[in-house]
Design an enzyme around this catalytic site. Sequence first.
Site, PDB file in Angstrom:
ATOM      1  N   LYS A   1      43.156  -7.112  12.576  1.00  0.00           N
ATOM      2  CA  LYS A   1      44.613  -6.973  12.510  1.00  0.00           C
ATOM      3  C   LYS A   1      45.036  -5.765  11.672  1.00  0.00           C
ATOM      4  O   LYS A   1      46.118  -5.225  11.880  1.00  0.00           O
ATOM      5  CB  LYS A   1      45.243  -8.262  12.002  1.00  0.00           C
ATOM      6  CG  LYS A   1      45.107  -9.381  13.046  1.00  0.00           C
ATOM      7  CD  LYS A   1      45.760 -10.667  12.666  1.00  0.00           C
ATOM      8  CE  LYS A   1      45.750 -11.662  13.815  1.00  0.00           C
ATOM      9  NZ  LYS A   1      44.394 -12.250  14.055  1.00  0.00           N
TER      10      LYS A   1
HETATM   11  C1  LIG Z   1      43.976 -12.842  15.291  1.00  0.00           C
HETATM   12  C2  LIG Z   1      42.516 -12.973  15.473  1.00  0.00           C
HETATM   13  C3  LIG Z   1      41.932 -13.177  16.754  1.00  0.00           C
HETATM   14  C4  LIG Z   1      42.768 -13.356  18.000  1.00  0.00           C
HETATM   15  O1  LIG Z   1      43.382 -12.165  18.431  1.00  0.00           O
HETATM   16  P1  LIG Z   1      44.571 -12.192  19.504  1.00  0.00           P
HETATM   17  O2  LIG Z   1      45.086 -10.819  19.569  1.00  0.00           O
HETATM   18  O3  LIG Z   1      45.585 -13.181  18.957  1.00  0.00           O
HETATM   19  O4  LIG Z   1      43.991 -12.664  20.795  1.00  0.00           O
HETATM   20  C5  LIG Z   1      40.552 -13.210  16.841  1.00  0.00           C
HETATM   21  N1  LIG Z   1      39.764 -13.084  15.740  1.00  0.00           N
HETATM   22  C6  LIG Z   1      40.287 -12.909  14.510  1.00  0.00           C
HETATM   23  C7  LIG Z   1      39.362 -12.794  13.352  1.00  0.00           C
HETATM   24  C8  LIG Z   1      41.668 -12.838  14.323  1.00  0.00           C
HETATM   25  O5  LIG Z   1      42.173 -12.659  13.080  1.00  0.00           O
END
Ligand SMILES: *Cc1c(COP(=O)(O)O)cnc(C)c1O
Length: 470
Positions: free
Chosen positions: A113
């Site tokens: 993120k």
């Molecule tokens: C947010 C997250 C996901 C999922 O990603 P999306 O874009 O919501 O599909 C997968 N792995 C981790 C570690 C995350 O923080």
Amino acid sequence: MKYVSTRGNAPELTFDDALLTGLARDGGLYLPKVWPQFSKADILAMQNMSYADVAIKVMSPFVAGSCIEQDDFEKIVRETYAVFDHDAVAPLKQLAPGQWVMELFHGPTLAFKDYALQLVGRLFDYVLTKRNEKVTIVGATSGDTGSAAIEACRDKDSIEIFILHPNGRVSDVQRRQMTTIMSANVHNVAIEGTFDDCQDMVKAMFNDEAYRDKLNLSAVNSINWARIMAQIVYYFYSAAQLGSPHRDVAFSVPTGNFGNVFAGYCAQQMGLPVSQFIVASNRNDILTRFLNHRGGNTPQVPVEPSHSPSMDIQVSSNFERLLYEFSGRDGAFIAEIMDEFRKKKAMFLDENQAGDMFEMFHGYSLSDKGTLEAISDYYKSTGELFDPHSVVGIRAAADWAGQDLPIVSLATAHPAKFPDAVKQASGVHPNLPPRLSDLLERKERYVEVPNDLDVVKLYVTDKIADRNNS
Ligand SMILES: *Cc1c(COP(=O)(O)O)cnc(C)c1O
């Protein structure tokens, strides 16, 4: 570049307005009106570019026509990716012949993120400063999003950020990544309740129009187009490293809200030759059922907690964007089916409304037991420790591999973010990187607040008033 809503009934916006607006007024999500196109020669040139250069190349067409000057945009992008811990920013590692892992955990909070939020925080600050405006960001977190948002917004004069987390229900590492940030504009609120309680409070604050306007409430959640935009970059970057455009690549993506894998689809629409996406889920497998039953009536069941909490989702908000694309961008149709999904609590699509969606996207899901086994197996066979999110995608890729194409699995978090599951599976306690090695000794700051909307609202307004007076 103009942005349109997936429900076809909201004003078209420029990039800066779409950035600050988030959700469209008709309840839809914003998408660019056209996909910028990259030729084979453009992609070939990316083989020797730095991550920041690829990022500038890929994202500039999306920002064109907004209040963000090109020179400033380039400067912001370079600043953003300079704070990452690895020179390659998103390095590739080989696991087996044809199988690669792209490490997306070299940002400040060790999850993918950061790749989007570090940029989005800077863009928010740039646009708000230019407009002489301030916003109050409120968000609820079950772990990863809160810390990435806080790191992205800390010390920005145009932003006050309040993150609600369920008291005692996030891991120590996750809580401390939020509560040890001592910036004056960062406010952590531990609610005596569950994650759903926190999320309901945030929704209620947004639904109170007078309150929303008074505080100029805003969000940086995963439906924000700018987050998707930033995630497109690493698909181009990794594919070029593996020989694109001269050979196709496949991607396996651990999925929750469908934002990350949707960014891969965007890259493909922009000219990147990708032949397959694997949508990897944990035990919460509605997407797997939907994709592998070719849109069959897929009832929504309650979310079950798993070893990969950031994927514990049954309604993937960004899936609406994919449906819009495959419907031939028919906003009225999307408004209708989203309404039906909500009423019937099930997802379904007539196969002939889906084009080649079911060829392009393959669903896969892995149980909690399978997740721990996979962590243990990879530790034994490669010496690599994977976190319980990444390993779901990696296992999915291994099952699919052998098709004469390289497959890249996106590693979305550092194993040290989820030490308990990793230790249970492998017997090894994953260490935090040196930069964070004293995290568990750092001083924390947060308030504990009862599960009472009025108390939380008052807390936010009081804090803002204090800050305005100081
Ligand atoms: C947010 C997250 C996901 C999922 O990603 P999306 O874009 O919501 O599909 C997968 N792995 C981790 C570690 C995350 O923080």
